[in-house]
Design a protein around this motif. Structure first.
Motif, PDB file in Angstrom:
ATOM      1  N   SER A  55       0.835  -1.200   0.000  1.00 37.57           N
ATOM      2  CA  SER A  55       0.000   0.000   0.000  1.00 37.57           C
ATOM      3  C   SER A  55       0.870   1.250   0.000  1.00 37.57           C
ATOM      4  O   SER A  55       2.101   1.173   0.018  1.00 37.57           O
ATOM      5  CB  SER A  55      -0.937  -0.007   1.222  1.00 37.57           C
ATOM      6  OG  SER A  55      -0.159  -0.059   2.405  1.00 37.57           O
ATOM      7  N   ARG A  56       0.194   2.409  -0.028  1.00 38.45           N
ATOM      8  CA  ARG A  56       0.917   3.678  -0.085  1.00 38.45           C
ATOM      9  C   ARG A  56       0.431   4.617   1.016  1.00 38.45           C
ATOM     10  O   ARG A  56      -0.741   4.618   1.365  1.00 38.45           O
ATOM     11  CB  ARG A  56       0.656   4.352  -1.449  1.00 38.45           C
ATOM     12  CG  ARG A  56       1.325   5.711  -1.620  1.00 38.45           C
ATOM     13  CD  ARG A  56       0.843   6.429  -2.865  1.00 38.45           C
ATOM     14  NE  ARG A  56      -0.586   6.725  -2.816  1.00 38.45           N
ATOM     15  CZ  ARG A  56      -1.134   7.712  -2.092  1.00 38.45           C
ATOM     16  NH1 ARG A  56      -0.390   8.505  -1.366  1.00 38.45           N
ATOM     17  NH2 ARG A  56      -2.444   7.892  -2.098  1.00 38.45           N
ATOM     18  N   ARG A  57       1.348   5.382   1.591  1.00 36.67           N
ATOM     19  CA  ARG A  57       0.992   6.519   2.439  1.00 36.67           C
ATOM     20  C   ARG A  57       1.938   7.628   2.016  1.00 36.67           C
ATOM     21  O   ARG A  57       3.164   7.422   2.001  1.00 36.67           O
ATOM     22  CB  ARG A  57       1.173   6.170   3.913  1.00 36.67           C
ATOM     23  CG  ARG A  57       0.968   7.332   4.865  1.00 36.67           C
ATOM     24  CD  ARG A  57      -0.517   7.578   5.127  1.00 36.67           C
ATOM     25  NE  ARG A  57      -0.712   8.542   6.211  1.00 36.67           N
ATOM     26  CZ  ARG A  57      -0.921   9.856   6.012  1.00 36.67           C
ATOM     27  NH1 ARG A  57      -0.965  10.356   4.781  1.00 36.67           N
ATOM     28  NH2 ARG A  57      -1.078  10.658   7.042  1.00 36.67           N
ATOM     29  N   ALA A  58       1.398   8.787   1.619  1.00 36.13           N
ATOM     30  CA  ALA A  58       2.223   9.878   1.097  1.00 36.13           C
ATOM     31  C   ALA A  58       3.076   9.337  -0.052  1.00 36.13           C
ATOM     32  O   ALA A  58       2.556   8.716  -0.966  1.00 36.13           O
ATOM     33  CB  ALA A  58       3.070  10.518   2.198  1.00 36.13           C
ATOM     34  N   LYS A  59       4.404   9.530   0.016  1.00 39.87           N
ATOM     35  CA  LYS A  59       5.266   8.997  -1.047  1.00 39.87           C
ATOM     36  C   LYS A  59       5.974   7.722  -0.605  1.00 39.87           C
ATOM     37  O   LYS A  59       7.005   7.345  -1.151  1.00 39.87           O
ATOM     38  CB  LYS A  59       6.317  10.050  -1.440  1.00 39.87           C
ATOM     39  CG  LYS A  59       5.738  11.339  -2.019  1.00 39.87           C
ATOM     40  CD  LYS A  59       6.852  12.335  -2.318  1.00 39.87           C
ATOM     41  CE  LYS A  59       6.309  13.728  -2.563  1.00 39.87           C
ATOM     42  NZ  LYS A  59       7.378  14.733  -2.607  1.00 39.87           N
ATOM     43  N   TYR A  60       5.453   7.085   0.429  1.00 41.11           N
ATOM     44  CA  TYR A  60       6.062   5.862   0.942  1.00 41.11           C
ATOM     45  C   TYR A  60       5.352   4.618   0.394  1.00 41.11           C
ATOM     46  O   TYR A  60       4.125   4.599   0.296  1.00 41.11           O
ATOM     47  CB  TYR A  60       5.991   5.821   2.474  1.00 41.11           C
ATOM     48  CG  TYR A  60       6.808   6.893   3.158  1.00 41.11           C
ATOM     49  CD1 TYR A  60       8.108   6.626   3.583  1.00 41.11           C
ATOM     50  CD2 TYR A  60       6.286   8.158   3.377  1.00 41.11           C
ATOM     51  CE1 TYR A  60       8.857   7.607   4.224  1.00 41.11           C
ATOM     52  CE2 TYR A  60       7.030   9.152   4.016  1.00 41.11           C
ATOM     53  CZ  TYR A  60       8.313   8.863   4.431  1.00 41.11           C
ATOM     54  OH  TYR A  60       9.055   9.831   5.059  1.00 41.11           O
ATOM     55  N   ILE A  61       6.141   3.603   0.101  1.00 45.27           N
ATOM     56  CA  ILE A  61       5.612   2.320  -0.355  1.00 45.27           C
ATOM     57  C   ILE A  61       5.700   1.364   0.831  1.00 45.27           C
ATOM     58  O   ILE A  61       6.781   1.166   1.403  1.00 45.27           O
ATOM     59  CB  ILE A  61       6.451   1.781  -1.537  1.00 45.27           C
ATOM     60  CG1 ILE A  61       6.295   2.734  -2.734  1.00 45.27           C
ATOM     61  CG2 ILE A  61       6.040   0.358  -1.907  1.00 45.27           C
ATOM     62  CD1 ILE A  61       7.449   2.673  -3.708  1.00 45.27           C
ATOM     63  N   ILE A  62       4.556   0.813   1.226  1.00 43.16           N
ATOM     64  CA  ILE A  62       4.501  -0.011   2.441  1.00 43.16           C
ATOM     65  C   ILE A  62       4.240  -1.469   2.078  1.00 43.16           C
ATOM     66  O   ILE A  62       3.228  -1.790   1.456  1.00 43.16           O
ATOM     67  CB  ILE A  62       3.356   0.478   3.364  1.00 43.16           C
ATOM     68  CG1 ILE A  62       3.508   1.982   3.632  1.00 43.16           C
ATOM     69  CG2 ILE A  62       3.312  -0.322   4.657  1.00 43.16           C
ATOM     70  CD1 ILE A  62       2.244   2.616   4.208  1.00 43.16           C
ATOM     71  N   ILE A  63       5.158  -2.334   2.461  1.00 45.30           N
ATOM     72  CA  ILE A  63       5.004  -3.764   2.202  1.00 45.30           C
ATOM     73  C   ILE A  63       4.750  -4.464   3.525  1.00 45.30           C
ATOM     74  O   ILE A  63       5.591  -4.444   4.424  1.00 45.30           O
ATOM     75  CB  ILE A  63       6.262  -4.336   1.505  1.00 45.30           C
ATOM     76  CG1 ILE A  63       6.440  -3.660   0.132  1.00 45.30           C
ATOM     77  CG2 ILE A  63       6.161  -5.851   1.362  1.00 45.30           C
ATOM     78  CD1 ILE A  63       7.674  -4.111  -0.635  1.00 45.30           C
ATOM     79  N   GLU A  64       3.552  -5.027   3.646  1.00 43.60           N
ATOM     80  CA  GLU A  64       3.175  -5.697   4.893  1.00 43.60           C
ATOM     81  C   GLU A  64       3.522  -7.181   4.816  1.00 43.60           C
ATOM     82  O   GLU A  64       3.230  -7.851   3.831  1.00 43.60           O
ATOM     83  CB  GLU A  64       1.661  -5.512   5.107  1.00 43.60           C
ATOM     84  CG  GLU A  64       1.207  -5.894   6.484  1.00 43.60           C
ATOM     85  CD  GLU A  64      -0.295  -5.640   6.693  1.00 43.60           C
ATOM     86  OE1 GLU A  64      -0.893  -4.807   5.973  1.00 43.60           O
ATOM     87  OE2 GLU A  64      -0.845  -6.309   7.569  1.00 43.60           O
ATOM     88  N   LEU A  65       4.154  -7.656   5.881  1.00 36.26           N
ATOM     89  CA  LEU A  65       4.571  -9.059   5.915  1.00 36.26           C
ATOM     90  C   LEU A  65       3.618  -9.890   6.782  1.00 36.26           C
ATOM     91  O   LEU A  65       2.909  -9.339   7.629  1.00 36.26           O
ATOM     92  CB  LEU A  65       6.004  -9.175   6.479  1.00 36.26           C
ATOM     93  CG  LEU A  65       7.052  -8.301   5.771  1.00 36.26           C
ATOM     94  CD1 LEU A  65       8.392  -8.400   6.496  1.00 36.26           C
ATOM     95  CD2 LEU A  65       7.191  -8.708   4.315  1.00 36.26           C
ATOM     96  N   ASP A  66       3.648 -11.203   6.602  1.00 33.09           N
ATOM     97  CA  ASP A  66       2.729 -12.055   7.365  1.00 33.09           C
ATOM     98  C   ASP A  66       3.090 -12.128   8.851  1.00 33.09           C
ATOM     99  O   ASP A  66       2.330 -12.641   9.655  1.00 33.09           O
ATOM    100  CB  ASP A  66       2.632 -13.462   6.744  1.00 33.09           C
ATOM    101  CG  ASP A  66       3.964 -14.201   6.743  1.00 33.09           C
ATOM    102  OD1 ASP A  66       5.013 -13.565   6.991  1.00 33.09           O
ATOM    103  OD2 ASP A  66       3.953 -15.416   6.494  1.00 33.09           O
ATOM    104  N   SER A  67       4.243 -11.575   9.225  1.00 34.26           N
ATOM    105  CA  SER A  67       4.613 -11.525  10.645  1.00 34.26           C
ATOM    106  C   SER A  67       3.975 -10.312  11.321  1.00 34.26           C
ATOM    107  O   SER A  67       4.142 -10.093  12.518  1.00 34.26           O
ATOM    108  CB  SER A  67       6.134 -11.408  10.767  1.00 34.26           C
ATOM    109  OG  SER A  67       6.598 -10.290  10.029  1.00 34.26           O
ATOM    110  N   GLY A  68       3.255  -9.480  10.523  1.00 32.90           N
ATOM    111  CA  GLY A  68       2.665  -8.263  11.074  1.00 32.90           C
ATOM    112  C   GLY A  68       3.621  -7.084  11.003  1.00 32.90           C
ATOM    113  O   GLY A  68       3.306  -5.980  11.429  1.00 32.90           O
ATOM    114  N   ALA A  69       4.826  -7.328  10.453  1.00 31.65           N
ATOM    115  CA  ALA A  69       5.822  -6.261  10.331  1.00 31.65           C
ATOM    116  C   ALA A  69       5.692  -5.569   8.969  1.00 31.65           C
ATOM    117  O   ALA A  69       4.941  -6.034   8.094  1.00 31.65           O
ATOM    118  CB  ALA A  69       7.220  -6.848  10.494  1.00 31.65           C
ATOM    119  N   TYR A  70       6.427  -4.459   8.833  1.00 32.35           N
ATOM    120  CA  TYR A  70       6.343  -3.679   7.597  1.00 32.35           C
ATOM    121  C   TYR A  70       7.730  -3.321   7.074  1.00 32.35           C
ATOM    122  O   TYR A  70       8.600  -2.919   7.843  1.00 32.35           O
ATOM    123  CB  TYR A  70       5.591  -2.354   7.848  1.00 32.35           C
ATOM    124  CG  TYR A  70       4.183  -2.554   8.329  1.00 32.35           C
ATOM    125  CD1 TYR A  70       3.121  -2.567   7.431  1.00 32.35           C
ATOM    126  CD2 TYR A  70       3.920  -2.737   9.684  1.00 32.35           C
ATOM    127  CE1 TYR A  70       1.831  -2.757   7.869  1.00 32.35           C
ATOM    128  CE2 TYR A  70       2.628  -2.936  10.141  1.00 32.35           C
ATOM    129  CZ  TYR A  70       1.585  -2.946   9.227  1.00 32.35           C
ATOM    130  OH  TYR A  70       0.308  -3.135   9.664  1.00 32.35           O
TER     131      TYR A  70
END
Ligand SMILES: [Zn+2]
Length: 275
Positions: A54-69
């Motif tokens: 997903s995206r927030r502002a100009k950041y690309i966020i990759i969510e992992l199955d451990s609940g981490a990003y």
């Protein structure tokens, strides 16, 4: 620099890595990794599966199955490229994630400003964003937009570049939006009527949506995850068009950087750009 439409294009295309398992992560330039040691990063993301991008502002966020990003910021010239197999075209790879099906995600960046962050929990991610980024321009209401800008000191362009007010905009889409709204970049915020601000808010949304539809603007470095350029450049009105003819009135487009700097200086307002 990639702005909201370019980042959104990358995020949408990165759907392709969802459900892939991280086999390994290699870092070739340690400073690319910002808030964690390379050693811990490798330990924490190995064998995790990608849940969501997903995206927030100009950041690309990759969510992992451990609940981490895992979070990427491309800064000036960063490129996130998805490769089915090795490709020798990319010469400035700072970080490389390989998946267990042998495809890869590479963070390629000539200028070394791009950053990777890691967060164990969503609360850490949220506090990281809370003091860096403001309202999303595609979501902000007219009332919120007016409230943020109408009584500000300083010029409108500087205010729109401040990521902690409204995030995701940079020079390209600020210049284009101001032109289409009929507002000079050097106009003072407090001199703009509520109607003008309302119009500007709507123009920004239209410009961003159109740019997302055309997969962004490629001036120099921006490429999507498959290495292709965006097409908004073809319809730019003012950004990068100094010396060319205005599409509306046919007069020559002038760059007024000195006027902009002077105004910022005189008013003591720094654009305070948070990347
Ligand atoms: Zn004109």
């Amino acid at each position: 620099m990639p702005e909201l439409p370019e980042v959104q294009t990358i995020v949408s295309d990165l759907e392709v890595i969802v459900a892939k398992k991280i086999f390994d992560i290699r870092v070739f330039w340690d400073k690319t990794v910002d808030n964690i040691s390379v050693h811990s990063l490798v330990k924490k993301v190995k064998n995790k599966t990608i849940e969501k991008v997903s995206r927030r502002a100009k950041y690309i966020i990759i969510e992992l199955d451990s609940g981490a990003y895992l979070v990427f910021h491309l800064r000036m010239s960063g490129q996130l490229i998805f490769l089915e197999k090795d490709n020798l075209k990319y010469k400035h790879i700072r970080l490389e994630i390989s998946f267990d099906d042998s495809s890869k995600l590479i963070f390629n960046e000539m200028r070394k400003f791009g950053r990777t962050y890691y967060f164990d929990r969503s609360s850490d991610l949220n506090s990281f964003f809370s003091n860096r980024v403001g309202k999303e321009p595609l979501e902000i209401s007219d009332e919120e937009f007016i409230k943020l800008l109408e009584s500000r000191g300083g010029i409108i362009k500087a205010a729109l570049l401040r990521q902690d007010l409204i995030c995701g905009l940079g020079n390209i889409y600020v210049d284009e939006s101001l032109y289409l709204a009929g507002i000079l970049p050097t106009n003072l915020c407090r001199d703009l009527s509520q109607d003008k601000l309302k119009k500007l808010n709507n123009v920004i949304k239209t410009v961003l949506k159109k740019a997302i539809g055309l997969r962004g603007t490629s001036m120099r470095d921006y490429l999507d995850v498959t290495g292709n350029a965006g097409k908004y450049k073809e319809i730019l009105n003012v950004y990068g068009r100094q010396g060319k003819e205005c599409r509306k009135c046919h007069s020559k487009i002038k760059k007024s950087e000195s006027a902009l700097e002077e105004l910022i200086f005189a008013r003591g307002v720094k654009p305070d750009i948070v990347f």
